[in-house]
Write a protein that holds these residues in place. Structure first.
Motif, PDB file in Angstrom:
ATOM      1  N   LEU A   1       8.017  -4.075   2.267  1.00 14.15           N
ATOM      2  CA  LEU A   1       7.432  -3.479   1.073  1.00 14.15           C
ATOM      3  C   LEU A   1       6.073  -2.862   1.365  1.00 14.15           C
ATOM      4  O   LEU A   1       5.295  -3.407   2.129  1.00 14.15           O
ATOM      5  N   PRO A   2       5.763  -1.721   0.740  1.00 15.53           N
ATOM      6  CA  PRO A   2       4.439  -1.119   0.922  1.00 15.53           C
ATOM      7  C   PRO A   2       3.385  -1.910   0.158  1.00 15.53           C
ATOM      8  O   PRO A   2       3.704  -2.841  -0.579  1.00 15.53           O
ATOM      9  N   ASN A   3       2.157  -1.522   0.328  1.00 17.32           N
ATOM     10  CA  ASN A   3       1.045  -2.150  -0.381  1.00 17.32           C
ATOM     11  C   ASN A   3       1.337  -2.103  -1.883  1.00 17.32           C
ATOM     12  O   ASN A   3       1.614  -1.042  -2.418  1.00 17.32           O
ATOM     13  N   PRO A   4       1.273  -3.225  -2.581  1.00 21.70           N
ATOM     14  CA  PRO A   4       1.660  -3.240  -3.990  1.00 21.70           C
ATOM     15  C   PRO A   4       0.740  -2.419  -4.886  1.00 21.70           C
ATOM     16  O   PRO A   4       1.144  -1.989  -5.939  1.00 21.70           O
ATOM     17  N   ALA A   5      -0.502  -2.187  -4.477  1.00 21.69           N
ATOM     18  CA  ALA A   5      -1.431  -1.430  -5.306  1.00 21.69           C
ATOM     19  C   ALA A   5      -1.998  -0.253  -4.519  1.00 21.69           C
ATOM     20  O   ALA A   5      -3.118  -0.303  -4.044  1.00 21.69           O
ATOM     21  N   PRO A   6      -1.218   0.822  -4.373  1.00 16.52           N
ATOM     22  CA  PRO A   6      -1.748   1.966  -3.634  1.00 16.52           C
ATOM     23  C   PRO A   6      -2.897   2.615  -4.406  1.00 16.52           C
ATOM     24  O   PRO A   6      -2.911   2.605  -5.634  1.00 16.52           O
ATOM     25  N   ARG A   7      -3.848   3.135  -3.667  1.00 17.49           N
ATOM     26  CA  ARG A   7      -4.989   3.785  -4.309  1.00 17.49           C
ATOM     27  C   ARG A   7      -4.559   5.125  -4.883  1.00 17.49           C
ATOM     28  O   ARG A   7      -3.851   5.881  -4.237  1.00 17.49           O
ATOM     29  N   PRO A   8      -5.004   5.434  -6.110  1.00 15.59           N
ATOM     30  CA  PRO A   8      -4.658   6.736  -6.679  1.00 15.59           C
ATOM     31  C   PRO A   8      -5.410   7.838  -5.934  1.00 15.59           C
ATOM     32  O   PRO A   8      -6.499   7.620  -5.424  1.00 15.59           O
ATOM     33  N   PHE A   9      -4.821   8.999  -5.852  1.00 14.46           N
ATOM     34  CA  PHE A   9      -5.484  10.115  -5.202  1.00 14.46           C
ATOM     35  C   PHE A   9      -5.580  11.269  -6.175  1.00 14.46           C
ATOM     36  O   PHE A   9      -4.866  11.345  -7.160  1.00 14.46           O
ATOM     37  N   GLU A  10      -6.493  12.157  -5.886  1.00 12.17           N
ATOM     38  CA  GLU A  10      -6.687  13.329  -6.717  1.00 12.17           C
ATOM     39  C   GLU A  10      -6.438  14.561  -5.856  1.00 12.17           C
ATOM     40  O   GLU A  10      -7.031  14.684  -4.788  1.00 12.17           O
ATOM     41  N   PRO A  11      -5.578  15.451  -6.291  1.00  9.70           N
ATOM     42  CA  PRO A  11      -5.306  16.637  -5.478  1.00  9.70           C
ATOM     43  C   PRO A  11      -6.521  17.559  -5.432  1.00  9.70           C
ATOM     44  O   PRO A  11      -7.332  17.585  -6.354  1.00  9.70           O
ATOM     45  N   LEU A  12      -6.650  18.308  -4.360  1.00  8.89           N
ATOM     46  CA  LEU A  12      -7.740  19.277  -4.234  1.00  8.89           C
ATOM     47  C   LEU A  12      -7.440  20.537  -5.031  1.00  8.89           C
ATOM     48  O   LEU A  12      -8.348  21.171  -5.578  1.00  8.89           O
TER      49      LEU A  12
END
Length: 96
Positions: A30-41
């Motif tokens: 399983l991947p990290n349960p709380a991925p960091r949100p990202f903001e598109p450029l």
């Protein structure tokens, strides 16, 4: 065929020798349960329309006037999110 219990530690074996260490199977799959949100450029024109409430023609007029920064990649026009924010901040100050 019986289901495997994923909560129990599973030994990780080398090709030869004893188990190196115990890991949880869930941690390995399983991947990290709380991925960091990202903001598109950048955003495409339809999303810029939704974000700002402006029409397609008005956005292209603002690009032509240099009030919004845009990048052409192939046939796509990408508008920088920073320039959309600046536009909204400038218009908010002028409207007061």
């Amino acid at each position: 065929m019986a289901k495997k219990d994923l909560s129990e530690p599973v030994p990780v074996r080398r090709k030869r020798g004893r188990p190196r260490r115990q890991i949880m199977l869930n941690e390995a799959i399983l991947p990290n349960p709380a991925p960091r949100p990202f903001e598109p450029l950048t955003v495409r024109i339809p999303l810029a329309m939704q974000l700002t409430g402006l029409g397609r023609s008005k956005l292209y007029e603002l690009i032509k006037a240099g009030e919004i920064k845009a990048v052409k990649v192939g046939a796509s026009t990408l508008i920088t999110l920073a320039s959309l924010r600046e536009l909204v901040e400038r218009s908010g100050v002028q409207g007061k």
